[in-house]
Scaffold this motif. Structure first.
Motif, PDB file in Angstrom:
ATOM      1  N   MET A   1      42.161  26.188  28.611  1.00 52.68           N
ATOM      2  CA  MET A   1      41.451  26.433  29.868  1.00 52.68           C
ATOM      3  C   MET A   1      42.317  25.944  31.019  1.00 52.68           C
ATOM      4  SD  MET A   1      37.391  25.773  29.326  1.00 52.68           S
ATOM      5  CE  MET A   1      37.496  24.028  28.964  1.00 52.68           C
ATOM      6  N   LEU A   2      42.414  26.768  32.060  1.00 55.14           N
ATOM      7  CA  LEU A   2      43.257  26.466  33.206  1.00 55.14           C
ATOM      8  C   LEU A   2      42.421  26.040  34.405  1.00 55.14           C
ATOM      9  CD1 LEU A   2      44.896  28.493  31.337  1.00 55.14           C
ATOM     10  CD2 LEU A   2      46.092  29.181  33.402  1.00 55.14           C
ATOM     11  N   GLY A   3      43.015  25.187  35.237  1.00 54.71           N
ATOM     12  CA  GLY A   3      42.326  24.748  36.443  1.00 54.71           C
ATOM     13  C   GLY A   3      41.780  23.357  36.270  1.00 54.71           C
TER      14      GLY A   3
ATOM     15  N   TYR B   1      42.581  21.597  29.141  1.00 52.96           N
ATOM     16  CA  TYR B   1      41.892  21.426  27.850  1.00 52.96           C
ATOM     17  C   TYR B   1      42.365  22.538  26.931  1.00 52.96           C
ATOM     18  CZ  TYR B   1      38.064  21.147  24.421  1.00 52.96           C
ATOM     19  OH  TYR B   1      37.337  21.028  23.262  1.00 52.96           O
ATOM     20  N   SER B   2      42.725  22.176  25.687  1.00 53.20           N
ATOM     21  CA  SER B   2      43.198  23.206  24.753  1.00 53.20           C
ATOM     22  C   SER B   2      42.816  22.857  23.326  1.00 53.20           C
ATOM     23  CB  SER B   2      44.717  23.384  24.864  1.00 53.20           C
ATOM     24  OG  SER B   2      45.386  22.155  24.680  1.00 53.20           O
ATOM     25  N   VAL B   3      42.742  23.897  22.494  1.00 53.60           N
ATOM     26  CA  VAL B   3      42.435  23.739  21.066  1.00 53.60           C
ATOM     27  C   VAL B   3      43.394  24.625  20.276  1.00 53.60           C
ATOM     28  CG1 VAL B   3      40.003  23.177  21.410  1.00 53.60           C
ATOM     29  CG2 VAL B   3      40.690  25.564  21.179  1.00 53.60           C
TER      30      VAL B   3
ATOM     31  N   LYS C   1      43.369  17.243  22.783  1.00 58.17           N
ATOM     32  CA  LYS C   1      42.849  18.349  23.584  1.00 58.17           C
ATOM     33  C   LYS C   1      43.209  18.229  25.067  1.00 58.17           C
ATOM     34  CE  LYS C   1      38.824  18.823  20.531  1.00 58.17           C
ATOM     35  NZ  LYS C   1      37.354  18.652  20.429  1.00 58.17           N
ATOM     36  N   SER C   2      43.277  17.011  25.579  1.00 59.81           N
ATOM     37  CA  SER C   2      43.489  16.834  27.008  1.00 59.81           C
ATOM     38  C   SER C   2      44.947  16.951  27.429  1.00 59.81           C
ATOM     39  CB  SER C   2      42.950  15.470  27.448  1.00 59.81           C
ATOM     40  OG  SER C   2      43.643  14.421  26.777  1.00 59.81           O
ATOM     41  N   SER C   3      45.881  16.708  26.504  1.00 59.68           N
ATOM     42  CA  SER C   3      47.299  16.728  26.874  1.00 59.68           C
ATOM     43  C   SER C   3      48.104  17.834  26.209  1.00 59.68           C
ATOM     44  CB  SER C   3      47.951  15.383  26.526  1.00 59.68           C
ATOM     45  OG  SER C   3      48.028  15.217  25.116  1.00 59.68           O
ATOM     46  N   GLY C   4      47.620  18.351  25.094  1.00 64.04           N
ATOM     47  CA  GLY C   4      48.365  19.361  24.353  1.00 64.04           C
ATOM     48  C   GLY C   4      49.426  18.790  23.443  1.00 64.04           C
ATOM     49  N   VAL C   5      49.612  17.470  23.443  1.00 63.67           N
ATOM     50  CA  VAL C   5      50.597  16.836  22.560  1.00 63.67           C
ATOM     51  C   VAL C   5      50.118  16.976  21.118  1.00 63.67           C
ATOM     52  CG1 VAL C   5      51.727  14.677  21.904  1.00 63.67           C
ATOM     53  CG2 VAL C   5      51.398  15.247  24.324  1.00 63.67           C
TER      54      VAL C   5
ATOM     55  N   ARG D   1      51.689  22.828  25.440  1.00 59.69           N
ATOM     56  CA  ARG D   1      51.041  23.113  26.701  1.00 59.69           C
ATOM     57  C   ARG D   1      51.996  23.919  27.564  1.00 59.69           C
ATOM     58  NH1 ARG D   1      46.443  19.605  28.662  1.00 59.69           N
ATOM     59  NH2 ARG D   1      45.797  20.734  26.814  1.00 59.69           N
ATOM     60  N   PRO D   2      52.066  25.250  27.351  1.00 59.72           N
ATOM     61  CA  PRO D   2      53.058  26.087  28.049  1.00 59.72           C
ATOM     62  C   PRO D   2      52.777  26.291  29.531  1.00 59.72           C
ATOM     63  CG  PRO D   2      51.625  27.439  26.709  1.00 59.72           C
ATOM     64  CD  PRO D   2      51.273  26.018  26.391  1.00 59.72           C
TER      65      PRO D   2
END
Length: 408
Positions: A285-287, A270-272, A241-245, A263-264
């Motif tokens: 989420m950005l920022g 943070y991403s799911v 979630k923290s890196s997008g890998v 992670r474009p």
């Protein structure tokens, strides 16, 4: 008598409402109420309707309101089922499962139906406690202990499967249903030798097999707390979630592939991931947690790993989300069909609905969670999301001690 309006709309200068009144000779009597918007005059007429006209009307009725009609007669049961199959309005439900941390760890269930914009309490028999209730990808509920794995993946979780636990003891692994397999990866106790171990349970043979371990990249993050997963019939996708890998696991050959950079936007912290029908979706989420700049949605090309932006949360909804919390480090997402539900489980008073539009784009709205007060700080909340059909509802209503109560 069924008083709830089944269908509302507007034709020219007339607003209309259709409600079910009674049963006459195995045909339904409906009350049609019309109001002239110019004069304010209201008129009503009761008519028995059946055949194609009835099916056409019922195809526009929210699913939860079809249940009373389906119990009128055998012919009505068939008409309701046919109406639902031809309906284009079916949207996946969000289901909230709340488990108490106190013995005997009772679980309560509520659902949100986007068609009727209603919250529904699902009163059902207690779930046999194994351990802390968890959820994974769109619709998997599971509990895992050193001796047992219990899981359920049908839309309303009417059926639970119980299996002997994997050989390696785990506290917080990744668990996912991939086709006819259940994959359990990582999350091992500290005393185990291999924190990246992967075991696969075959639903047909009911046997466990050991597979290739998770990639070394996950050595410091091999638990469901740090990872987001999505699965189809053959592949399990695992994202940090923290890196997008992201890596993918193929149950056909038990091999891992990757890494893929999902992670474009470099501003994502943070991403799911999840599947919307057959599309792999990334929500990020950005920022930074102290100041979230935005929430964006991308569709992933699984062949090239390219990400195409398809939507961004409107500023007014984002600002409302931020107004409740000055620090947002994570979001909880449940996704199925053409909808993603987004909330913060620590305060689930608000649910954000992101609907994916055919041809591209997203439609956003915020929904007040009117059942949030049913829980307490001593409860654990998990989300699932699934398309619910008339067959599942009919089966559920026939089940022992299971009822659906629409909350007003």
């Amino acid at each position: 008598m069924y008083h709830t309006p089944l269908l509302e709309g507007k034709i020219g200068l007339f607003e209309f409402q259709v409600s079910y009144q009674s049963q006459i000779n195995n045909h339904q009597t409906f009350c049609f109420t019309f109001m002239d918007t110019c004069t304010g005059m209201i008129s009503s007429v009761e008519l028995p309707i059946h055949g194609d006209v009835l099916e056409a009307i019922l195809s526009h009725v929210p699913l939860i309101h079809l249940i009373p009609a389906s119990h009128v007669s055998k012919s009505w049961t068939a008409t309701v089922s046919s109406a639902f199959r031809t309906s284009t309005n079916a949207k996946p439900w969000l289901i909230l499962h709340t488990q108490s941390y106190r013995h005997p760890y009772p679980t309560t269930t509520h659902a949100y139906d986007p068609e009727s914009n209603s919250w529904i309490q699902i009163r059902s028999p207690a779930i046999d406690y194994v351990s802390t209730l968890r959820s994974s990808h769109s619709n998997l509920l599971y509990m895992i202990s050193p001796s047992k794995l219990s899981f359920s993946s049908d839309p309303l979780h009417l059926t639970w499967h119980h299996a002997v636990a994997p050989k390696i003891s785990r506290i917080d692994p990744v668990v996912s249903v991939v086709g006819r397999h259940v994959v359990v990866a990582g999350g091992a106790f500290d005393f185990e030798d291999d924190p990246l171990a992967v075991e696969v349970y075959d639903l047909r043979s009911q046997q466990w097999t050991k597979s290739d371990p998770m990639p070394e990249f996950f050595n410091q993050s091999a638990s469901s707390m740090w990872l987001s997963v999505a699965s189809d019939d053959r592949h399990l996708f695992v994202m940090e979630k923290s890196s997008g890998v992201t890596y993918s696991f193929n149950t056909s050959n038990n091999n891992w592939s990757g890494p893929y950079n999902l992670r474009p936007d470099h501003r994502v912290f943070y991403s799911v991931i999840g599947f919307s029908d057959a599309r792999l979706i990334v929500i990020g989420m950005l920022g930074e947690p102290e100041d979230v700049d935005g929430v964006k949605v991308w569709e992933v090309n699984c062949n090239s790993s390219e990400c195409k932006e398809i939507g961004e949360m409107p500023e007014n909804i984002l600002e409302n989300l931020k107004s409740h919390d000055s620090f947002i480090s994570s979001i909880d997402v449940a996704m199925a069909g053409n909808i993603a539900y987004i909330c913060i489980c620590s305060r689930a008073e608000e649910v954000i609905v992101c609907e994916f539009i055919d041809g591209g784009g997203c439609r956003w709205r915020s929904v007040a969670n009117t059942v949030a007060s049913c829980g307490s700080i001593m409860d654990k909340l998990v989300l699932t999301c699934s398309k619910v059909g008339i067959e599942e509802l009919q089966r559920a209503t026939r089940s022992e001690n299971r009822r659906f109560v629409v909350k007003r």
